[in-house]
Design a protein around this motif. Structure first.
Motif, mmCIF file in Angstrom:
data_model
loop_
_atom_site.group_PDB
_atom_site.id
_atom_site.type_symbol
_atom_site.label_atom_id
_atom_site.label_comp_id
_atom_site.label_asym_id
_atom_site.label_seq_id
_atom_site.Cartn_x
_atom_site.Cartn_y
_atom_site.Cartn_z
ATOM 1 N N MET A 1 44.195 73.167 25.561
ATOM 2 C CA MET A 1 43.117 72.948 26.537
ATOM 3 C C MET A 1 43.191 74.047 27.566
ATOM 4 N N PRO A 2 42.068 74.595 27.987
ATOM 5 C CA PRO A 2 42.148 75.610 29.036
ATOM 6 C C PRO A 2 42.722 75.018 30.321
ATOM 7 N N GLY A 3 43.448 75.835 31.050
ATOM 8 C CA GLY A 3 44.053 75.375 32.299
ATOM 9 C C GLY A 3 43.021 74.850 33.290
ATOM 10 N N SER A 4 41.798 75.320 33.173
ATOM 11 C CA SER A 4 40.759 74.882 34.109
ATOM 12 C C SER A 4 40.417 73.402 33.940
ATOM 13 N N LYS A 5 40.843 72.818 32.809
ATOM 14 C CA LYS A 5 40.611 71.382 32.591
ATOM 15 C C LYS A 5 41.735 70.531 33.179
ATOM 16 N N LEU A 6 42.760 71.205 33.690
ATOM 17 C CA LEU A 6 43.953 70.487 34.157
ATOM 18 C C LEU A 6 44.142 70.719 35.644
ATOM 19 N N HIS A 7 44.234 69.626 36.362
ATOM 20 C CA HIS A 7 44.450 69.716 37.808
ATOM 21 C C HIS A 7 45.779 69.040 38.107
ATOM 22 N N PHE A 8 46.748 69.808 38.526
ATOM 23 C CA PHE A 8 48.074 69.244 38.798
ATOM 24 C C PHE A 8 48.252 69.044 40.291
ATOM 25 N N VAL A 9 48.711 67.853 40.651
ATOM 26 C CA VAL A 9 48.975 67.542 42.059
ATOM 27 C C VAL A 9 50.446 67.153 42.165
ATOM 28 N N GLY A 10 51.174 67.850 43.008
ATOM 29 C CA GLY A 10 52.598 67.540 43.110
ATOM 30 C C GLY A 10 53.214 68.160 44.331
ATOM 31 N N GLY A 11 54.481 68.454 44.219
ATOM 32 C CA GLY A 11 55.189 69.047 45.341
ATOM 33 C C GLY A 11 56.050 68.040 46.073
ATOM 34 N N THR A 12 55.776 66.753 45.876
ATOM 35 C CA THR A 12 56.615 65.714 46.465
ATOM 36 C C THR A 12 57.527 65.190 45.368
ATOM 37 N N VAL A 13 58.796 65.476 45.500
ATOM 38 C CA VAL A 13 59.763 65.193 44.437
ATOM 39 C C VAL A 13 60.880 64.335 45.028
ATOM 40 N N GLY A 14 61.099 63.173 44.453
ATOM 41 C CA GLY A 14 62.129 62.272 44.963
ATOM 42 C C GLY A 14 63.509 62.636 44.448
ATOM 43 N N GLY A 15 63.904 63.855 44.729
ATOM 44 C CA GLY A 15 65.173 64.381 44.222
ATOM 45 C C GLY A 15 64.946 65.051 42.885
ATOM 46 N N GLY A 16 65.317 66.306 42.787
ATOM 47 C CA GLY A 16 65.110 67.038 41.539
ATOM 48 C C GLY A 16 66.404 67.658 41.063
ATOM 49 N N PHE A 17 66.920 68.555 41.870
ATOM 50 C CA PHE A 17 68.194 69.237 41.583
ATOM 51 C C PHE A 17 68.145 70.024 40.277
ATOM 52 N N GLY A 18 66.942 70.379 39.848
ATOM 53 C CA GLY A 18 66.789 71.099 38.578
ATOM 54 C C GLY A 18 66.423 70.182 37.427
ATOM 55 N N GLY A 19 66.595 68.893 37.621
ATOM 56 C CA GLY A 19 66.347 67.955 36.514
ATOM 57 C C GLY A 19 64.878 67.716 36.222
ATOM 58 N N LYS A 20 64.002 68.240 37.053
ATOM 59 C CA LYS A 20 62.578 68.006 36.827
ATOM 60 C C LYS A 20 61.826 69.307 36.569
ATOM 61 N N VAL A 21 62.502 70.259 35.937
ATOM 62 C CA VAL A 21 61.789 71.497 35.614
ATOM 63 C C VAL A 21 61.347 71.549 34.151
ATOM 64 N N ASP A 22 61.730 70.562 33.357
ATOM 65 C CA ASP A 22 61.307 70.597 31.962
ATOM 66 C C ASP A 22 59.901 70.026 31.840
ATOM 67 N N VAL A 23 59.228 70.384 30.776
ATOM 68 C CA VAL A 23 57.856 69.898 30.584
ATOM 69 C C VAL A 23 57.933 68.787 29.553
ATOM 70 N N ILE A 24 58.055 67.547 30.026
ATOM 71 C CA ILE A 24 58.352 66.461 29.096
ATOM 72 C C ILE A 24 57.324 65.340 29.173
ATOM 73 N N VAL A 25 57.019 64.856 30.343
ATOM 74 C CA VAL A 25 56.161 63.664 30.426
ATOM 75 C C VAL A 25 54.670 63.997 30.514
ATOM 76 N N GLU A 26 54.337 65.142 31.106
ATOM 77 C CA GLU A 26 52.931 65.405 31.423
ATOM 78 C C GLU A 26 52.052 65.599 30.188
ATOM 79 N N PRO A 27 52.457 66.457 29.210
ATOM 80 C CA PRO A 27 51.530 66.686 28.090
ATOM 81 C C PRO A 27 51.167 65.397 27.344
#
Ligand code: FES
Ligand code: FES
Lengths: 455, 160
Positions: free
Chosen positions: A246-272
């Motif tokens: 899908m073109p990126g223009s069809k995807l709107h990502f809202v984030g930046g508020t992370v309840g603790g990450g420490f690197g553990g939330k950089v994988d692309v797992i749940v969103e697709p």
């Protein structure tokens, strides 16, 4: 905190206005009033809940998947398998040309680690999704698995990941990342003492208080808004775009508020997969890891093994260092080829050593895929290096802090990976540590400088 | 599924909902009533992020069935500030940098409030004990302990 004026006095023009001064964080008022919007604080009418059916085996062929009973379960809206995913085989770092694509969004024909996602169930409630997931029948043929990096590298070991064809990541430099500097064997031959030690670490889970997840809302115009706690917004957007074609223009990502990450939330797992679910059902979708999934399924810091051999002189100079590092990627690459590569550059430590030889391997095993975590690729190495430094100083009967002053890198020194040292501050840090810890060292070390020649 | 009625006060205002029997108070507050200040970090009673105050006692809302709260007075962190003025605990959490990601913060503030309501001048050990059911993965706890002690001092100065 105070940065003493005498440090870098002749190159410092500043009066520090910010450092050492408390400044309110802009996000704290939201946190203390409960107003900060974490992704799971959004919900939408008609929202579906996604639950994964996961592999109970470390390594197995999938003979068949039967979702017929699960589909009949009350409340089930959609069941997804590998063939529903437009571009099912991906790898996160393909965006910066680190391939090959080696990981499936939903397992296709084979599972390579215990916990791998196989079937996604979307239902009206979490409970219905959970119950239906339990009704999915998967017939597995269990295969031999390998959990130890050195075993995995032996000839005849079970092949973990066919997309690589061997149980290590193939760099352009070959089976490992290599650093060669000076003549390490000549260095060992000239050394007064040689010390070889090996260090090992287990995987470490970040355990953020907020589990991984996202909430997706279809906008009605074939565009999707994804509220996510990813730490890697654009990696996630771009990879989702590839996976869903899908073109990126069809995807709107809202984030930046992370309840603790420490690197553990950089994988692309749940969103697709959540966006795919929203696309195929036309409904909002929530996919939130349970605490158990966070602990068992999300990538940990890689297990590592580091073998260090050092040649040292009685006067304290390290004259040769040979390191072999192993990073356990688990079944898939994610960020581990990069982590192992960082290790190669890092193993000399903040020390100037004239003869260095380093090999670092990124190894595939049937363990949970590992990935980023605070300083991954170097943190375990630092533990190993500094324990080694203490052992070396004991070996030659020298104070461990003075031993580090003797070997500390300084501006202008050439590092083993051929980057000249700039902006070093190790000596000044150690001087301050000596004062703060009341661990005195000889006056000549307190007079040293990272950047002033001769001092 | 048959719905059951629940009725309680939340931060002083009356709430009434029909919920599925078995719904946790955490889910009822967040999904039905729209108070998302209690957080779900584990849904199994181990992290404390969902802490709320029920009739003056600290409770884990993920382990409390909403239908057992009929007639109760429930307090959450979203109800602490009065007329836009922060509660002394909220003020202290700001001033001592006791929040990083903020996910544990509402639960921490609830646990701290119950402590100070019962023990206005706690010792450090009492603060540690009172927060021991709340996990924070960011701060290392020290700033949170300092925040609670700071709020206690502020309270006693105001009272004096
Ligand atoms: S969500 Fe209730 S204790 Fe963790
Ligand atoms: S501030 Fe992140 S868990 Fe406490």
């Amino acid at each position: 905190m105070e940065l003493r004026k005498n440090y870098f006095a002749d190159v410092r023009k500043d009066d520090l206005h910010e450092i050492g001064q408390p400044r309110p964080r802009s996000d704290s008022p939201g946190h203390v009033t409960g107003k900060t919007a974490f992704f799971a604080d959004r919900s939408f009418p008609g929202m579906l809940h996604l639950k994964m059916v996961r592999s109970p085996h470390h390594h197995a062929r999938i003979r068949s998947i039967d979702t017929s009973e699960a589909e009949k379960h009350p409340g089930v809206a959609k069941i997804l398998t590998a063939r529903d995913v437009p571009h099912n085989v991906y790898t996160i770092l393909i965006l910066i040309q680190v391939g090959p694509e080696d990981e499936t969004v939903l397992a296709d024909g084979k599972v390579r680690w215990k916990g791998e996602a196989v079937v996604a169930v979307l239902a009206e409630t979490e409970r219905a999704a959970q119950e239906a997931a339990a009704k999915v029948k998967i017939d597995y043929e269990v295969l031999p698995a390998v959990f130890d990096m050195e075993e995995a590298l032996k000839p005849g070991a079970p092949l973990v990941n066919e997309y690589h064809g061997q149980n290590y990541y193939l760099y352009d430099s070959g089976e490992c990342r290599k650093v060669r500097f000076g003549d390490v064997e000549a260095g060992f031959a000239s050394a007064d003492h040689i010390l070889e030690q090996s260090y090992q670490s287990s995987p470490i889970e970040h355990a953020p208080t907020e589990t991984t997840g996202c909430v997706v809302a279809p906008e009605g115009n074939d565009r999707f808004t994804c509220y996510t706690n990813t730490q890697a917004m654009f990696f996630t957007l771009d990879n989702t775009s590839i996976i869903l074609q899908m073109p990126g223009s069809k995807l709107h990502f809202v984030g930046g508020t992370v309840g603790g990450g420490f690197g553990g939330k950089v994988d692309v797992i749940v969103e697709p997969i959540a966006i795919l679910g929203a696309k195929l059902t036309g409904r909002p979708v929530s996919f939130v890891y349970s605490r158990e999934e966070e602990m068992q399924i999300s990538s940990p810091r890689a297990a590592e093994k580091v073998v260090i051999k050092d040649g040292v002189m009685k006067d304290g100079r390290i004259v040769a260092r040979k390191v072999t590092g192993y990073t356990d990627a688990g079944a898939y690459s994610r960020h581990s080829p990069y982590g192992a590569q960082k290790g190669a550059g890092h193993y000399p430590g903040p020390y100037t050593i004239p003869n260095v030889w380093i090999d670092t391997y990124c190894v595939y095993t049937n363990r949970t895929p590992s990935s980023a975590m605070r300083g991954f690729g170097v943190t375990i190495g630092d533990f190993a290096l500094e324990v080694q430094m203490d052992k070396l100083s004991r070996l030659i009967g020298m104070d461990p802090l003075e031993f580090r002053f003797i070997n500390a890198y300084r501006d202008g020194d050439m590092k083993a990976h051929r980057q000249p040292t700039e902006g070093a501050a190790l000596i000044e840090c150690m001087q301050e540590a000596s004062r703060a810890a009341n661990w005195p060292v000889a006056e000549k070390f307190m007079a040293m400088s990272s950047y002033r020649k001769g001092a | 599924m048959a719905k059951v009625p629940v009725q309680f006060t939340l931060n002083g205002s009356e709430k009434a909902e029909f919920i599925d029997s078995g719904t946790t108070l955490l889910n009822a507050l967040r999904d039905k009533i729209g108070d998302t200040s209690p957080k779900g970090g584990c849904h199994q009673g181990t992290c404390g992020a969902c802490s709320v105050i029920i009739d003056g006692e600290l409770r884990l809302s993920c382990l409390t069935l909403a239908e057992t709260c009929n007639g109760a007075a429930i307090t959450t962190t979203s109800g602490l500030a009065e007329g836009g003025v922060l509660h002394p605990l909220q003020r202290a959490f700001l001033d001592t940098f006791a929040t990083q990601c903020g996910f544990c913060t509402p639960g921490m503030i609830m646990a701290a409030k119950v402590l100070l309501d019962h023990t206005p001048n706690p010792s450090r050990d009492e603060v540690v004990e009172a927060l021991s059911g709340n996990i924070c993965r960011c701060t290392g706890y020290e700033p949170i302990i300092q925040a609670v002690l700071t709020a206690a001092r502020a309270n006693s100065q105001n009272a004096a």
